[in-house]
Design a protein around this motif. Structure first.
Motif, PDB file in Angstrom:
ATOM      1  N   HIS A 132       4.011   4.466   9.354  1.00  0.00           N
ATOM      2  CA  HIS A 132       3.820   3.161   9.987  1.00  0.00           C
ATOM      3  C   HIS A 132       4.526   3.104  11.338  1.00  0.00           C
ATOM      4  CE1 HIS A 132       3.260   2.487   5.630  1.00  0.00           C
ATOM      5  NE2 HIS A 132       2.218   1.813   6.090  1.00  0.00           N
ATOM      6  N   PRO A 133       3.831   2.613  12.369  1.00  0.00           N
ATOM      7  CA  PRO A 133       4.381   2.697  13.723  1.00  0.00           C
ATOM      8  C   PRO A 133       5.573   1.775  13.943  1.00  0.00           C
ATOM      9  CG  PRO A 133       2.352   1.415  13.724  1.00  0.00           C
ATOM     10  CD  PRO A 133       2.476   2.026  12.356  1.00  0.00           C
ATOM     11  N   ASP A 136      -5.889  -0.676   8.339  1.00  0.00           N
ATOM     12  CA  ASP A 136      -5.094  -0.615   7.118  1.00  0.00           C
ATOM     13  C   ASP A 136      -3.680  -1.121   7.411  1.00  0.00           C
ATOM     14  OD1 ASP A 136      -3.965   1.557   8.516  1.00  0.00           O
ATOM     15  OD2 ASP A 136      -5.168   3.031   7.420  1.00  0.00           O
ATOM     16  N   SER A 137      -2.685  -0.529   6.751  1.00  0.00           N
ATOM     17  CA  SER A 137      -1.315  -1.015   6.898  1.00  0.00           C
ATOM     18  C   SER A 137      -0.780  -0.841   8.315  1.00  0.00           C
ATOM     19  CB  SER A 137      -0.397  -0.296   5.906  1.00  0.00           C
ATOM     20  OG  SER A 137      -0.498   1.111   6.039  1.00  0.00           O
ATOM     21  N   MET A 138      -1.280   0.155   9.046  1.00  0.00           N
ATOM     22  CA  MET A 138      -0.820   0.352  10.414  1.00  0.00           C
ATOM     23  C   MET A 138      -1.339  -0.730  11.351  1.00  0.00           C
ATOM     24  SD  MET A 138      -0.958   4.503  10.820  1.00  0.00           S
ATOM     25  CE  MET A 138      -2.513   4.712   9.957  1.00  0.00           C
ATOM     26  N   ALA A 194      -7.646  -6.663   8.555  1.00  0.00           N
ATOM     27  CA  ALA A 194      -6.839  -5.504   8.180  1.00  0.00           C
ATOM     28  C   ALA A 194      -6.115  -5.803   6.883  1.00  0.00           C
ATOM     29  CB  ALA A 194      -5.833  -5.161   9.286  1.00  0.00           C
ATOM     30  N   GLY A 195      -5.835  -4.750   6.118  1.00  0.00           N
ATOM     31  CA  GLY A 195      -5.163  -4.946   4.845  1.00  0.00           C
ATOM     32  C   GLY A 195      -4.341  -3.748   4.440  1.00  0.00           C
ATOM     33  N   TRP A 196      -3.194  -4.009   3.880  1.00  0.00           N
ATOM     34  CA  TRP A 196      -2.309  -2.957   3.370  1.00  0.00           C
ATOM     35  C   TRP A 196      -3.017  -2.270   2.191  1.00  0.00           C
ATOM     36  CZ3 TRP A 196       2.538  -2.501   5.731  1.00  0.00           C
ATOM     37  CH2 TRP A 196       3.404  -1.540   5.177  1.00  0.00           C
ATOM     38  N   GLY A 214      -8.963   5.256   7.411  1.00  0.00           N
ATOM     39  CA  GLY A 214      -9.212   6.596   6.903  1.00  0.00           C
ATOM     40  C   GLY A 214      -8.078   7.200   6.113  1.00  0.00           C
ATOM     41  N   LEU A 215      -6.837   6.908   6.481  1.00  0.00           N
ATOM     42  CA  LEU A 215      -5.703   7.506   5.788  1.00  0.00           C
ATOM     43  C   LEU A 215      -5.667   7.094   4.317  1.00  0.00           C
ATOM     44  CD1 LEU A 215      -3.096   9.159   5.897  1.00  0.00           C
ATOM     45  CD2 LEU A 215      -1.906   7.093   6.622  1.00  0.00           C
TER      46      LEU A 215
END
Length: 223
Positions: A191-192, A5-7, A66-68, A96-97
């Motif tokens: 977000h890291p 995902d966004s991460m 991956a996608g936001w 999952g988030l």
């Protein structure tokens, strides 16, 4: 193939954990490898779209799936074609988030995990997968009911990995990044930042090293 995902996609100007893991494997892995996938871009927060190629260091194989704002719900229908087209040997999955936050409860999300695994294996019966649990985030810290769903999903994810693991297509459950701190390892609670990127990369690297002998123990000082 990084899937997330966004991460995982990251934002314009970032390195991403994908880059950190690539650097680690370049130093420690004794064989040829690359990252593959149908997408290459970062998310441009100003444009509100995944249109940026402004990596902090663009000199690495940037391909991913991956996608936001995308989760297991979104990736399960896509993974079969992505595996057929790009032929990855390993899927590195962090999802999952988003599902739990907006679309599905823990049980429904776990069913989408199983659909994802089935779709990947239909495309390649020998695909290997490393699955990362949902890691600490600001919503779980502030919302006890959401935190319960995250905990429940992570239990169900572990069960799915145990149920679905098989010798010709092994599944690994990565350990959550040790000591992950939403205040020190993210820039917004989710977000890291650079430190968080290293910790997520370390989680994937550690799983592959311990189970498959790929690479070595992760050196967080890799930059």
């Amino acid at each position: 193939m990084p899937v997330g995902d966004s991460m995982t996609i990251g934002s314009a100007g970032e390195h991403t954990w994908r880059y950190r893991l690539w650097q680690h494997l370049c130093v420690t892995y004794g064989g040829p490898f690359t990252f593959v996938g149908p997408r290459e871009t970062l998310y441009d927060q100003q444009a509100d779209a995944p249109t940026s190629l402004a990596y902090a260091d663009p000199g690495f194989p940037r391909a991913h799936l991956a996608g936001w704002g995308e989760g297991w719900l979104h990736m399960a229908p896509l993974i079969g074609e992505a595996v057929r087209a790009h032929r990855p040997g390993v899927l590195l999955v962090s999802l999952g988030l988003i599902d739990l936050g907006f679309y599905t409860n823990a049980e429904q999300t776990a069913e989408n995990v199983r659909a994802f695994v089935a779709g990947a294996r239909e495309a390649d019966p020998r695909i290997r997968m490393v699955l990362l649990p949902v890691i600490p985030n600001i919503r779980a810290a502030a919302d006890p009911l959401f935190a319960e769903q995250v905990d429940r999903f992570n239990v169900l994810l572990a069960k799915a990995v145990a149920d679905l693991d098989e010798p010709r297509s092994p599944l690994l459950l990565a350990s959550p990044p040790e000591g992950y701190d939403i205040h020190a390892d993210t820039y917004d609670g989710t977000h890291p930042n650079a430190r968080g990127e290293h910790r997520i990369a370390e989680a994937f690297a550690g799983a592959m090293w311990e189970a498959w002998g790929v690479g070595q123990a992760y050196a967080a000082g890799t930059s």
